[in-house]
Design a protein around this motif. Structure first.
Motif: not given
Length: 399
Positions: A140, A166-167
């Motif tokens: 994240q 990430a994401g």
């Protein structure tokens, strides 16, 4: 389109094979694998810089060779033949493809470093990740940087830069800023690790995961060529051995049952070669179309990756392939080649008898590489399911 090897591809094969024969013979393979430190930095330096493998897929304007997926496939065939523990697949193929697809200033800067061989990169995703289902990932992005933990990452131990999803975005982080913990791997020649990030500073590369998906597709398609190399080594080694090993005062290769098994295996490997070459050619065509759409088709992978260096003059450079050809070719290659490589390695072990069951012979490394590759970047079942969708074949109905 042709699946035959061009003159340039054969010259590249000869250069890589000669280097590996001189620097990485079977005795060295065994010794380094058993030492727990299979990576050979000096060998990678020779392969990356002297032969130019590090920048093979990188356009010339970034210092690369501007070659195509066809040439990269030839290199992977030879690396598979020697189960070579170098980061070519992870850095020069997958990470490079992600950076090419990212199309950002930060990505272009990294490409220049990779092309020179001064740095290597790796995708911080599980090696088992399927190109058809790209998850958002366990990492994240927060105000303090990236945080999370990724398991089963290949190439992390030797990488200077990690490309981390990430994401729904892709970032670059310095490998020195993360914790890389090696774990026990089935394949002794391709270590895996767990990567932990805790508030790590990161550089954005792409605003979505399109680049990651492209990297996984290219990795899966060219992994078939590595599997082909594994299978070919197993077949040639087995044929040589059954001619020498005697039982009942006869070479065991003269027994009809073994002849039939080897003939069947040869047929399957010929089919695997066609599937792997088709995937490489389709991926090369797809990358040329992408480069042309970007207006970068005047150098590097845009034209001379498969046009002026020989790979395109034999028919591969004429893009008569449809947009879905690459995805279909990758699915076909992986659905077939992974299983064939495992079959070839198993036959090699069995026909070597007691010798094949010991770690004194390198065949166990090939069996482990074949088994690990079979579940890497999607299992054969994953690729068959994807192929059914691509070919619009309905799933079987229940009773």
């Amino acid at each position: 389109m042709t699946l035959l090897y061009s003159e340039v591809e054969e010259e590249l094969r000869a250069a890589v094979r000669d280097l590996l024969a001189d620097r990485y013979p079977p005795a060295t393979v065994l010794a380094r694998a058993e030492s727990g430190s299979p990576y050979d930095a000096a060998l990678w330096k020779s392969l990356a810089r002297d032969i130019g493998a590090a920048g093979l897929l990188i356009p010339e304007r970034y210092g690369g060779a501007g070659a195509s997926a066809r040439e990269a496939a030839v290199v992977l065939e030879e690396l598979g033949r020697a189960v070579t523990p170098v980061p070519f697949l992870t850095s020069s193929v997958m990470a490079t493809r992600a950076l090419l697809a990212a199309r950002s200033d930060a990505a272009e800067e990294l490409l220049t470093s990779l092309a020179s061989g001064d740095a290597t990169a790796a995708l911080a995703v599980s090696f088992a990740t399927s190109p058809y289902r790209v998850p958002a990932g366990p990492v994240q992005a927060g105000p303090g940087g990236l945080s999370g933990r990724v398991t089963a990452v290949v190439g992390a131990e030797t990488a200077d830069v990690l490309l981390v999803p990430a994401g729904r975005e892709l970032y670059a982080v310095a490998a020195a800023d993360v914790l890389v913990e090696p774990v026990v791997s089935l394949d002794l020649t391709r270590p895996i690790a767990t990567v932990t990030l805790d508030g790590v500073p990161a550089t954005p590369l792409s605003a979505d995961l399109t680049a990651l998906r492209a990297a996984l597709e290219l990795g899966a398609g060219l992994l078939a060529s590595e599997q082909l190399g594994v299978a070919e080594w197993c077949l040639s080694t087995t044929v040589a051995y059954v001619k020498e090993r005697h039982q009942f005062a006869r070479p065991i290769g003269s027994f009809q049952a073994l002849k039939h098994r080897l003939a069947d295996l040869w047929t399957q490997i010929v089919q695997a070669r066609a599937a792997a070459r088709n995937a490489a050619d389709a991926l090369a065509a797809a990358m040329r179309r992408e480069a042309g759409a970007d207006g970068t088709g005047t150098d590097g992978a845009g034209t001379d990756g498969a046009g002026t260096d020989g790979a395109g003059t034999d028919g591969a450079g004429t893009d008569g392939r449809g947009a879905d050809d690459a995805a279909t070719a990758v699915a076909v290659a992986q659905a077939w080649c992974g299983t064939v490589a495992v079959r070839a390695a198993e036959e090699c072990v069995q026909m070597h008898g007691g010798l094949g069951m010991t770690w004194e012979h390198p065949v166990h490394l090939y069996l482990k590489r074949a088994k690990a590759d079979e579940i890497a970047l999607g299992t054969p079942g994953d690729h068959r399911d994807a192929l059914a969708v691509l070919a619009d074949v309905p799933a079987p109905s229940g009773p």
